[in-house]
Design an enzyme around this catalytic site. Structure first.
Site, PDB file in Angstrom:
ATOM      1  N   HIS A 155      -4.444  13.725   0.982  1.00  0.00           N
ATOM      2  CA  HIS A 155      -4.753  12.883   2.145  1.00  0.00           C
ATOM      3  C   HIS A 155      -3.589  12.885   3.135  1.00  0.00           C
ATOM      4  CE1 HIS A 155      -5.915   9.383   4.558  1.00  0.00           C
ATOM      5  NE2 HIS A 155      -4.706   8.910   4.336  1.00  0.00           N
ATOM      6  N   ASP A 181       0.847  -1.192   0.000  1.00  0.00           N
ATOM      7  CA  ASP A 181       0.000   0.000   0.000  1.00  0.00           C
ATOM      8  C   ASP A 181       0.882   1.242   0.000  1.00  0.00           C
ATOM      9  OD1 ASP A 181      -2.440   1.242  -0.095  1.00  0.00           O
ATOM     10  OD2 ASP A 181      -2.666   1.343   2.070  1.00  0.00           O
ATOM     11  N   ASP A 198      -9.294   0.418   1.617  1.00  0.00           N
ATOM     12  CA  ASP A 198      -8.326  -0.029   2.622  1.00  0.00           C
ATOM     13  C   ASP A 198      -8.880   0.345   4.011  1.00  0.00           C
ATOM     14  OD1 ASP A 198      -5.837  -1.081   3.457  1.00  0.00           O
ATOM     15  OD2 ASP A 198      -5.046   0.951   3.677  1.00  0.00           O
ATOM     16  N   ARG A 204       0.155  15.843  13.421  1.00  0.00           N
ATOM     17  CA  ARG A 204       1.398  16.548  13.745  1.00  0.00           C
ATOM     18  C   ARG A 204       1.353  18.051  13.460  1.00  0.00           C
ATOM     19  NH1 ARG A 204       2.827  11.662  11.238  1.00  0.00           N
ATOM     20  NH2 ARG A 204       2.656  12.672   9.227  1.00  0.00           N
ATOM     21  N   GLU A 208      -9.132   4.211  -2.506  1.00  0.00           N
ATOM     22  CA  GLU A 208      -7.879   4.036  -3.241  1.00  0.00           C
ATOM     23  C   GLU A 208      -8.133   3.377  -4.596  1.00  0.00           C
ATOM     24  OE1 GLU A 208      -4.544   2.398  -1.205  1.00  0.00           O
ATOM     25  OE2 GLU A 208      -5.217   3.013   0.785  1.00  0.00           O
TER      26      GLU A 208
END
Lengths: 428, 428
Positions: free
Chosen positions: A139, A132, A242, A148, A210
């Site tokens: 994204h 993956d 996913d 973060r 995806e």
């Protein structure tokens, strides 16, 4: 203009003559798994077509269509895929060169053409390894901001290489397979000084929109696939969900990456759309400010595809709501770049290996490829038809991902559905 | 006391009658792949033994031994593995109950017993998925110190769950396969404000001393393997060298974990030592200060194995040097715990799946499981026989990992060699 067919193909179907995607079917009258192509609301059983001498005017070892996966067909290589697709298009067009094969042969039509709602779809490929990637830059940025902050949202490596990780091949399943909510370790109070996880069902069950690419050409260990040859190693594309357990992921993923947050299930759409069918929809991806290292430089700037992608959520006994509209072109790296990178250190690929693109989000609101992004990390509610609200998925919810290229005039190129309904977590 | 055999088994052999490990062989006279067990300097061709009615006194479908992998045999389950191992031990012991089968049958001996240096070993199992854990706490701490300092060496999750990540199954190879040095992106000056990678052969090529466990029992998706049943799902163990490109790893691994740094090659020893053969060497692992969640709690405190592990480095045309002596007991989590964790969210395992333990380092100098640790991050040189020095691996270097349990008196339980020689990086 769409090529006209003697066979009835609804103009709103994603399986126009311009598509001809490959899959694996079984029927109530014949339980054995074999290859088929989708045409309109129907499919052509390629084993039965071959048995009726349907391929008598085509240079192909048609025994590959009697296999329970498409791996043997894929392994024949792109020129053969192209030949077979063109041949089937020819067989079905109004002015076919081979009218006796099928157009004027109602006996064979009855043996090899089925309504799609009559057939059961199966995994199209036997997957060796599943990788993956994370090439959906919007994204990656959105999620990076949540974890973060904007300043450190993207790591310094992000624009230099297609970031990726090894996924779990065993739990890749076909559209329609129930998705069992995972249990796992979750940190309920991340701010607490003493980090003590609890064991419970995932509370932040999410999707990832995806594209998946299947590999058709193996490379031996130690022998990288050059970027110029990488596209010819790709058999075709599917839509990939996913599924992700965000709370499990947050606790487990440092320092070695996602593990149980991802390996409980990944769903693919059943029809493999050949890379040649997508050729007219080449598009520029997200611009990269860096000059890439030579092994990642492609000749064509149009290295991704303009595929309209859609996420639809339907609660149990509720109404469907389209919660996102994205596009396959929102990628920083192409599948050929992913493959060139994957193999540049010598990693060997096998026929049937699956590459995921990473979650494909557009740049603006309404185009996000995950509920984590739509709900801004679970801070905002997503309003659905009928007054229902969601932040993440609840038991009984059904997600359908769809993808389509082109228009009705020249013939739509669709991927069919990538569908999954959430079952409750098991009691452990 | 070792069980005496009518067959000559050198007392220093790791393949005593107490062992009976399984592998896949071919010979010059018979190229087909089939199962065998190692006995002393020889091996018993189980297909030929079965053809000679060797299993006539044993309840086993001996056609599994004619397969090119051990998957079919493994799938028969632990009670059958135990039955077959005990039966073969019986056939070879001096006071065997079945002397006519082999002891007194020199014709069959000639057909089914080969010197090990006459046979070619092959991959023992077809691996579906490969997962690499990180349960060697000393290694995780040592490496964490190098990357993040002692205070943040271990993440808060480390002692609560067996940290792991999905590895690459396609590049797991048998002992003796050349290891091609990977090329890749490397950040030569990590301190620079603008991070600009270069493309070059890996300069910090390293080993990881691990144990590998093969799965013998599948679990369906959504149905976890309870900890009490996990051990019976493990077929046996091998030695695993998880070759690592440290410079590539440092640049690529945040945030999704190691990728190209690991997937160019992983080497396993050829003989699978059954879990029952290791039973007498159960040992306590590294103590865990946390109380584990119930799904990870094992009844027996002795949940790992006392296996003496060794790393030997031989430069091209040089002399071998043992650079480390470690032990299989230096693990914070056991394989049953890894399996219970791996499946607790619903991930399905298949027969032949491989779990890596993570690098096994002891607590003191001379017991490190990687050159990164021995050389303290490349700051100190490792002195070899003949005045040669290393920090990381050079082209032509050969690494041999070995593992052995027990003593000569009761019979050694060895794993054979896990060997690899470094080839130069390809020109790209």
């Amino acid at each position: 203009m769409a090529v006209k067919s003697w066979f009835s193909i609804p103009k709103e179907s994603g399986f126009s003559l311009a598509n001809i995607p490959f899959g694996i079917i079984s029927t109530t009258s014949n339980k054995s798994l074999r290859a088929a192509v989708a045409i309109g609301d129907h499919c052509l059983d390629l084993e039965a077509f071959a048995a009726g001498r349907g391929f008598s005017e085509c240079q192909i070892d048609d025994s590959v269509f009697s296999q329970p996966t498409l791996n043997a067909f894929a392994a024949l290589g792109r020129p053969t895929h192209r030949t077979v697709r063109t041949y089937i298009q020819n067989v079905f067009k109004t002015d076919t060169q081979h009218p006796k094969l099928l157009k004027d042969n109602t006996d064979l039509q009855q043996k090899c053409i089925f309504r799609q709602d009559e057939v059961t779809m199966h995994m199209p490929m036997q997957i060796g390894d599943y990788t993956d990637f994370y090439a959906g830059k919007n994204h990656a940025f959105n999620v990076g901001c949540l974890f973060r902050g904007p300043a450190n949202a993207l790591q310094p490596n992000y624009t230099h290489l297609p970031v990726g990780y090894h996924g779990r091949a065993s739990s890749v399943v076909i559209s329609g397979t129930p998705v069992v909510r995972p249990n796992g370790q979750v940190l309920e109070n991340p701010a607490a000084e003493v980090k003590k996880p609890v064991f419970k069902p995932c509370q932040r069950l999410d999707i990832e929109l995806e594209l998946g690419a299947f590999i058709s050409k193996p490379n031996p260990m130690g022998q990288p696939v050059p970027i110029a040859e990488a596209e010819d190693s790709i058999f075709g594309l599917v839509i990939l969900n996913d599924w992700s357990a965000r709370d499990i992921q947050a606790w487990e993923y440092v320092p070695l990456g996602p593990f149980l947050a991802k390996n409980f299930c990944s769903t693919i759409s059943p029809w493999v759309v050949l890379i040649d069918a997508l050729e007219p929809f080449r598009s520029k991806g997200i611009e990269n400010d860096n000059e890439l290292l030579p092994y990642l430089q492609e000749k064509k700037a149009e290295n991704v595809y303009d595929i309209r992608l859609q996420v639809e959520l339907t609660p149990k006994d509720g109404k469907p709501t389209v919660v996102s509209n994205s596009n396959g072109k929102h990628l920083l790296f192409s599948f050929p770049q992913m493959l060139a990178h994957h193999t540049v250190g010598g990693c060997n690929m096998n026929v049937g290996d699956l590459l995921g693109s990473g979650t494909i989000s557009g740049p603006e609101q309404g185009t996000e490829g995950s509920m984590l992004e739509i709900s801004k990390g679970g801070k905002e509610t997503i309003k659905l038809e009928g007054g229902v609200e969601r932040k993440f998925l609840q038991d009984g919810d059904t997600i359908v991902l769809r993808g389509v290229c082109g228009n009705e005039e020249s013939g739509l190129i669709g991927f069919g559905e990538c569908r999954g309904t959430i079952s409750p977590a098991p009691t452990v």
